[in-house]
Design a protein around this motif. Structure first.
Motif, mmCIF file in Angstrom:
data_model
loop_
_atom_site.group_PDB
_atom_site.id
_atom_site.type_symbol
_atom_site.label_atom_id
_atom_site.label_comp_id
_atom_site.label_asym_id
_atom_site.label_seq_id
_atom_site.Cartn_x
_atom_site.Cartn_y
_atom_site.Cartn_z
ATOM 1 N N ASP A 19 0.862 -1.182 0.000
ATOM 2 C CA ASP A 19 0.000 0.000 0.000
ATOM 3 C C ASP A 19 0.897 1.230 0.000
ATOM 4 O O ASP A 19 1.942 1.235 0.657
ATOM 5 C CB ASP A 19 -0.892 0.007 1.247
ATOM 6 N N ASP A 20 0.498 2.254 -0.758
ATOM 7 C CA ASP A 20 1.360 3.443 -0.783
ATOM 8 C C ASP A 20 1.163 4.306 0.466
ATOM 9 O O ASP A 20 1.928 5.228 0.704
ATOM 10 C CB ASP A 20 1.171 4.250 -2.083
ATOM 11 N N SER A 21 0.136 4.007 1.233
ATOM 12 C CA SER A 21 -0.081 4.791 2.455
ATOM 13 C C SER A 21 0.574 4.097 3.642
ATOM 14 O O SER A 21 0.293 2.936 3.945
ATOM 15 C CB SER A 21 -1.580 4.967 2.705
ATOM 16 N N ASN A 22 1.447 4.867 4.285
ATOM 17 C CA ASN A 22 2.152 4.359 5.461
ATOM 18 C C ASN A 22 1.157 3.984 6.558
ATOM 19 O O ASN A 22 1.306 2.972 7.245
ATOM 20 C CB ASN A 22 3.110 5.453 5.938
ATOM 21 N N ILE A 23 0.105 4.805 6.663
ATOM 22 C CA ILE A 23 -0.894 4.587 7.723
ATOM 23 C C ILE A 23 -1.584 3.229 7.524
ATOM 24 O O ILE A 23 -1.718 2.441 8.459
ATOM 25 C CB ILE A 23 -1.942 5.722 7.705
ATOM 26 N N ILE A 24 -1.990 2.967 6.262
ATOM 27 C CA ILE A 24 -2.685 1.701 5.993
ATOM 28 C C ILE A 24 -1.735 0.527 6.224
ATOM 29 O O ILE A 24 -2.096 -0.471 6.825
ATOM 30 C CB ILE A 24 -3.204 1.673 4.531
ATOM 31 N N ARG A 25 -0.492 0.673 5.745
ATOM 32 C CA ARG A 25 0.482 -0.421 5.916
ATOM 33 C C ARG A 25 0.641 -0.782 7.379
ATOM 34 O O ARG A 25 0.540 -1.946 7.762
ATOM 35 C CB ARG A 25 1.842 -0.014 5.339
ATOM 36 N N SER A 26 0.832 0.260 8.214
ATOM 37 C CA SER A 26 1.075 -0.070 9.618
ATOM 38 C C SER A 26 -0.202 -0.567 10.296
ATOM 39 O O SER A 26 -0.146 -1.380 11.209
ATOM 40 C CB SER A 26 1.683 1.115 10.367
ATOM 41 N N VAL A 38 6.109 -10.670 6.149
ATOM 42 C CA VAL A 38 7.403 -10.840 5.493
ATOM 43 C C VAL A 38 7.810 -9.614 4.686
ATOM 44 O O VAL A 38 8.911 -9.552 4.173
ATOM 45 C CB VAL A 38 7.423 -12.099 4.589
ATOM 46 N N GLY A 39 6.911 -8.628 4.598
ATOM 47 C CA GLY A 39 7.324 -7.433 3.876
ATOM 48 C C GLY A 39 6.259 -6.369 3.822
ATOM 49 O O GLY A 39 5.070 -6.662 3.885
ATOM 50 N N LEU A 40 6.708 -5.108 3.746
ATOM 51 C CA LEU A 40 5.812 -3.965 3.570
ATOM 52 C C LEU A 40 6.284 -3.237 2.315
ATOM 53 O O LEU A 40 7.434 -2.814 2.253
ATOM 54 C CB LEU A 40 5.897 -3.019 4.777
ATOM 55 N N ALA A 41 5.412 -3.097 1.313
ATOM 56 C CA ALA A 41 5.846 -2.447 0.076
ATOM 57 C C ALA A 41 4.966 -1.241 -0.192
ATOM 58 O O ALA A 41 3.768 -1.264 0.092
ATOM 59 C CB ALA A 41 5.749 -3.438 -1.084
ATOM 60 N N LYS A 42 5.585 -0.178 -0.731
ATOM 61 C CA LYS A 42 4.790 1.028 -0.966
ATOM 62 C C LYS A 42 4.447 1.226 -2.442
ATOM 63 O O LYS A 42 3.814 2.191 -2.809
ATOM 64 C CB LYS A 42 5.452 2.267 -0.367
ATOM 65 N N ASN A 43 4.855 0.304 -3.286
ATOM 66 C CA ASN A 43 4.401 0.331 -4.675
ATOM 67 C C ASN A 43 4.565 -1.060 -5.283
ATOM 68 O O ASN A 43 5.144 -1.950 -4.656
ATOM 69 C CB ASN A 43 5.154 1.392 -5.491
ATOM 70 N N GLY A 44 4.076 -1.201 -6.501
ATOM 71 C CA GLY A 44 4.057 -2.518 -7.127
ATOM 72 C C GLY A 44 5.432 -3.107 -7.350
ATOM 73 O O GLY A 44 5.670 -4.283 -7.086
ATOM 74 N N SER A 45 6.385 -2.270 -7.808
ATOM 75 C CA SER A 45 7.687 -2.854 -8.142
ATOM 76 C C SER A 45 8.420 -3.279 -6.876
ATOM 77 O O SER A 45 9.105 -4.307 -6.858
ATOM 78 C CB SER A 45 8.535 -1.896 -8.976
ATOM 79 N N GLU A 46 8.227 -2.509 -5.808
ATOM 80 C CA GLU A 46 8.837 -2.896 -4.530
ATOM 81 C C GLU A 46 8.218 -4.222 -4.064
ATOM 82 O O GLU A 46 8.914 -5.117 -3.578
ATOM 83 C CB GLU A 46 8.552 -1.793 -3.508
ATOM 84 N N PRO A 58 5.583 -14.952 0.021
ATOM 85 C CA PRO A 58 4.467 -14.972 0.984
ATOM 86 C C PRO A 58 3.297 -15.831 0.479
ATOM 87 O O PRO A 58 3.215 -16.138 -0.705
ATOM 88 C CB PRO A 58 4.040 -13.506 1.047
ATOM 89 N N ASP A 59 2.401 -16.224 1.420
ATOM 90 C CA ASP A 59 1.203 -16.980 1.039
ATOM 91 C C ASP A 59 0.060 -16.032 0.728
ATOM 92 O O ASP A 59 -0.833 -16.347 -0.048
ATOM 93 C CB ASP A 59 0.731 -17.890 2.181
ATOM 94 N N VAL A 60 0.087 -14.893 1.454
ATOM 95 C CA VAL A 60 -1.028 -13.955 1.335
ATOM 96 C C VAL A 60 -0.488 -12.558 1.077
ATOM 97 O O VAL A 60 0.524 -12.166 1.649
ATOM 98 C CB VAL A 60 -1.885 -13.958 2.628
ATOM 99 N N VAL A 61 -1.179 -11.804 0.188
ATOM 100 C CA VAL A 61 -0.767 -10.432 -0.111
ATOM 101 C C VAL A 61 -1.994 -9.525 0.026
ATOM 102 O O VAL A 61 -3.059 -9.841 -0.499
ATOM 103 C CB VAL A 61 -0.215 -10.317 -1.550
ATOM 104 N N THR A 62 -1.839 -8.426 0.761
ATOM 105 C CA THR A 62 -2.906 -7.401 0.702
ATOM 106 C C THR A 62 -2.417 -6.343 -0.274
ATOM 107 O O THR A 62 -1.282 -5.886 -0.181
ATOM 108 C CB THR A 62 -3.200 -6.759 2.069
ATOM 109 N N MET A 63 -3.276 -5.966 -1.212
ATOM 110 C CA MET A 63 -2.809 -5.170 -2.353
ATOM 111 C C MET A 63 -3.667 -3.925 -2.575
ATOM 112 O O MET A 63 -4.879 -4.038 -2.759
ATOM 113 C CB MET A 63 -2.861 -6.070 -3.596
ATOM 114 N N ASP A 64 -3.010 -2.776 -2.529
ATOM 115 C CA ASP A 64 -3.675 -1.528 -2.916
ATOM 116 C C ASP A 64 -3.713 -1.500 -4.449
ATOM 117 O O ASP A 64 -2.955 -2.211 -5.102
ATOM 118 C CB ASP A 64 -2.853 -0.356 -2.372
ATOM 119 N N LEU A 65 -4.607 -0.695 -5.022
ATOM 120 C CA LEU A 65 -4.640 -0.649 -6.493
ATOM 121 C C LEU A 65 -3.946 0.578 -7.041
ATOM 122 O O LEU A 65 -3.136 0.508 -7.960
ATOM 123 C CB LEU A 65 -6.089 -0.698 -7.003
ATOM 124 N N THR A 66 -4.262 1.738 -6.455
ATOM 125 C CA THR A 66 -3.690 2.977 -6.983
ATOM 126 C C THR A 66 -2.374 3.272 -6.279
ATOM 127 O O THR A 66 -2.359 3.650 -5.111
ATOM 128 C CB THR A 66 -4.681 4.136 -6.767
#
Lengths: 697, 121
Positions: free
Chosen positions: B7-14, B31-39, B49-57
């Motif tokens: 997620d690109d939002s730090n607030i949502i990630r945490s 196992v990881g916190l990413a702020k964009n798709g390529s990361e 990972p087995d599970v990914v939560t994914m923001d779209l924009t």
């Protein structure tokens, strides 16, 4: 797997058991058959041999008699003796076989197995036979032992034979009969067992048939019941219900209300997408198709995608028989139907939610209304009460005047309707300006709507009485809101709230700033207001009111038409924010001067000419015939506008003509100077006492 | 389960990271916190990972592209799209690329926990 077989057995257990019994019975009968037929074969051997014993007993006697005859007549006796010996051996062996079992020599000279006789009668016959046979054997022994037979011994044997021959025959006959009876009893038993087995098998078969038919009937009844219940559900459900198969076709059954809910005829087995395509916009249709594809695929979790259903509330337009289009709202719900872990169908539920949607809209509107009223109250509380009272007074007068004109026009019909509409427009436009200046949005919006209606009527070639009737509705609305606000004001007044002590000039500047901010924001412009208003406080209230009124209108025009958007200003090397300067000065001798100057694009005659042509009110030739000064003066004509869009602040082609009227009412003189792309400045000179003379310079 | 939060939002990630440790959640290791798709793609390859939560924009690589790339790497991965997107068609497109579920932002703690539980059920 084990569970499956258990479930299978559970359902068909009785039938499986019955078939099992049937097979066991049949097998038992078969085994018994084998066993008994084997026994019968044995019995046949016994009967045959018993019959032979009868014959042997006679042959023995005959051979003995032949031996005696040969002996007495001096003929050789070897043949007769050999015959007797053979017969005795055969008889004795067979009799022994009957008594204790074993092998005997059969009819074909081969050994055959012989069972011991077991019946009481048979044993008795054998005992009797032995009691004759043992002595018989003793008397025969010397005859058979030596070829030279002593005549006495031969005579004794012949005598014994003659005495017992018939008895032995009778006993052997009895033995035969006994064995026959035994065999017959066995055959009877076999028939009985066979019959019993077959009866049992038949009973079992009947049971199977009965249970099977019962089961079939039961399942038929259940199916029928289920169909009936399904039918009842489908006929009574208010919702449209149907199954969608993986080919995206409707199932064979659907609820009776489905055609009604969808407002179209539905055929069983029809393709769903063409139906949907006719009902919803293309984008919604595409999304819905993808969504349904997702549900048929087994990747997504049904519960986690329900919020994305594009048809959860969709507006559907239906054209009725009269050709008029009506819209209603439908809510589609999709649920997976899973059999053997395969998604076989989607259960689709369609509800007409028009009422709910409308109710929600009404609630939202009611909420909006309540918000407006609260805003009104807050705004009224924060507005100077004296100013407000003056404003409401003006409004009442204006509205009443318009009403009187509408009324007389409707009654006499003789007056010039266009003039009345123009007048009403000016009055309402002025009210709009003042409302805006005071921040009374509830009147400003209303005035704006009224203005739009008036423009609509004014643009008609012929204005009719009916048009005024429509306008009267708006007028009443205005009156209602006026009355509402007036009542609130009165109540506030009763609670003893008094106005602040700020000067007229300060309050006016505050109002002007608010108006400038609002207009600038709505037009995405930046405007700064600077002012020198000392003169305003020196004017009598009546004159001051008129001046302020003019100022509001001119400020509105200056920002809308004069000040350029930031980009335009930037490209003309001007600061992004425009400036409007206002001043009210006492010139001495009861003379005053009001100035409003903006640093905007100025009045450019060519641009004005283009706007005039574009408005359709002047031809190219007419416009060309006017000199620059004359063109500039056209901005004071009713209906003139250079604004490119119609909104609350501009575009109705009304504004400067109102200003002109008000300047006239003030008895003032207007002076206008402008330089393209630099500034426009209006100067109004007037006396502190209201004069009758007026003019525009 | 191993969880990757994108997620690109730090607030949502945490916030998701905090909820992952909630007692109502199945045992979960971030196992990881990413702020964009390529990361996210980089972290995915590293940590599987087995599970990914994914923001779209998101900047650089958006959610839809990222889902496509991740599913190509591991078709069994479970992806929950968590987005404030009001356009259902785009969200549906993301699911068609291989995500299993969708959760609207803003969400409550219970909604996120419920969605992740249903995802792995």
């Amino acid at each position: 797997m084990a569970q499956d077989s258990q479930r299978f057995l559970g359902k068909y257990r009785e039938i499986v058991l019955a078939v099992g019994f049937f097979l066991v019975f049949d097998l038992a009968v078969l085994v018994l058959n084998f066993y008994t037929s084997y026994q019968i074969a044995e019995d046949a051997v016994s009967i045959n041999l018993a019959g032979r014993q009868r014959m042997l007993s006679q042959r023995m006697t005959k051979a003995l008699l032949t031996l005696e005859a040969d002996s007495t007549q001096g003929r050789p006796t070897e043949t007769a003796r050999a015959e007797l010996k053979k017969t005795v051996g055969l008889f004795d062996g067979t009799l022994g076989g009957f008594r204790s079992g074993g092998t005997a020599v059969g009819g074909d000279e081969k050994p055959v197995a012989l069972n011991a006789v077991k019946t009481d009668r048979g044993r008795q016959v054998l005992d009797d036979a032995y009691s004759i046979w043992v002595p018989y054997q003793q008397v025969l022994e010397p005859v058979l032992a030596s070829p030279a037979v002593e005549p006495e011994k031969l005579a004794a044997a012949v005598q014994y034979a003659r005495a017992n021959n018939l008895k032995l025959l009778g006993l052997m006959n009895d033995l035969t009969t006994d064995i026959e009876q035994e065999a017959s009893a066995k055959a009877q038993k076999l028939r009985l067992v066979q019959t019993l087995g077959i009866v049992l098998a038949l009973l079992n078969f009947g049971f199977i048939l009965f249970r099977f038919i019962r089961k079939l009937q039961e399942s038929d009844r259940q199916i029928e019941q289920a169909q009936k219940e399904t039918q009842e559900i489908l006929t009574t459900a208010k919702e449209g219900l149907f199954l969608l198969d993986s080919q995206r076709r409707l199932g064979s059954q659907f609820s009776s209300s489905l055609p009604h809910v969808l407002r179209r005829e539905i055929v069983a087995g029809a393709e769903f997408f063409p139906i949907l395509q006719q009902m919803v916009p293309a984008a919604t249709f595409d999304a819905a198709r993808d969504y349904i594809d997702l549900l048929f695929g087994n990747r997504v979790k049904e519960g986690l995608v329900a919020s994305l259903n594009p048809l959860s509330e969709v507006e559907v337009k239906v054209v009725d028989e009269l050709g008029s289009s009506r819209s209603h709202f439908l809510a589609f719900q999709f649920n997976r139907v899973v059999a053997d872990q395969q998604i076989t169908h989607l259960l689709v539920t369609v509800q007409d939610v028009t009422e709910r949607v409308n109710l929600t809209a009404q609630l939202a509107e009611a909420k909006g209304q309540a918000k407006i009223e609260l805003e009104i109250l807050l705004r009224l509380l924060s507005t100077d009460q004296a100013v407000l009272a003056r404003f409401l007074g003006t409004m009442e007068q204006s509205l009443k005047h318009i009403n009187a004109q509408f009324k007389s026009a409707a009654e006499t019909g003789g007056e010039d309707l266009r003039q009345i509409v123009n007048h009403a427009f000016r009055a309402i436009h002025a009210l709009k300006g003042e409302s805006a200046a005071l921040g009374l949005e509830m009147f400003e919006t209303l005035a704006h709507e009224f203005e739009k209606d008036l423009v609509g009527v004014r643009e008609k070639k012929v204005i009719e009485g009916d048009d005024l009737v429509k306008l009267t509705v708006r007028l009443n609305e205005f009156f209602e809101r006026y009355t509402m606000v007036k009542n609130i004001i009165d109540r506030i007044a009763h609670t003893g709230q008094t106005s602040g002590s700020a000067s007229v000039a300060a309050q006016f500047l505050d109002s002007m700033r608010k108006l400038a901010d609002r207009i600038a924001t709505s037009q995405e412009k930046q405007v700064q207001l600077s002012a020198e208003l000392a003169g305003l406080d020196k004017l009598p209230e009546e004159v001051s009111g008129k001046v302020r009124n003019i100022a509001f209108q001119m400020l509105r025009n200056a920002i809308t038409h004069g000040i350029e958007p930031p980009q335009e200003r930037a490209s003309a090397a001007k600061p992004a924010g425009g400036t409007v300067f206002i001043a009210c000065k006492e010139l001495g001798g009861g003379q005053f001067e009001f100035v409003l100057r903006d640093d905007g694009r100025g009045l450019v005659p060519e641009r004005l000419r283009a706007a005039m042509v574009k408005s359709g009110r002047y031809s190219e030739a007419q416009v060309r015939a006017l000199d620059d000064q004359q063109v500039v003066m056209k901005i004071f004509e009713p209906g003139f506008s250079t604004a490119t869009r119609v909104d609350m602040d501009a575009g109705h082609g009304m504004g400067m003509d109102v200003v002109r009227d008000k300047i006239r009412a003030l008895g003032g003189h207007l002076h206008l100077t402008s330089r393209p792309n630099q500034f426009t400045e209006f100067t109004i000179r007037f006396a502190s006492e209201l004069a009758t003379a007026h003019g525009v310079a | 389960m191993k969880l990757l939060i994108v997620d690109d939002s730090n607030i949502i990630r945490s916030r998701i990271a905090r909820l992952a440790g909630d007692s109502r959640m199945p045992p979960c290791q971030i196992v990881g916190l990413a702020k964009n798709g390529s990361e996210a793609l980089g972290l995915f390859t590293q940590s599987k990972p087995d599970v990914v939560t994914m923001d779209l924009t998101m900047p650089e690589m958006d959610g839809i592209q990222c889902i496509e790339a991740i599913v190509a790497l591991d078709p069994n991965v479970l992806i929950l799209v968590v987005s404030a997107l009001s356009d259902k068609a785009t969200a549906i497109r993301a699911l068609m690329k291989g995500a299993q579920g969708f959760l609207y932002k803003p969400f409550t703690d219970e909604q996120l926990i419920g969605a992740l539980k249903e995802l792995v059920a």
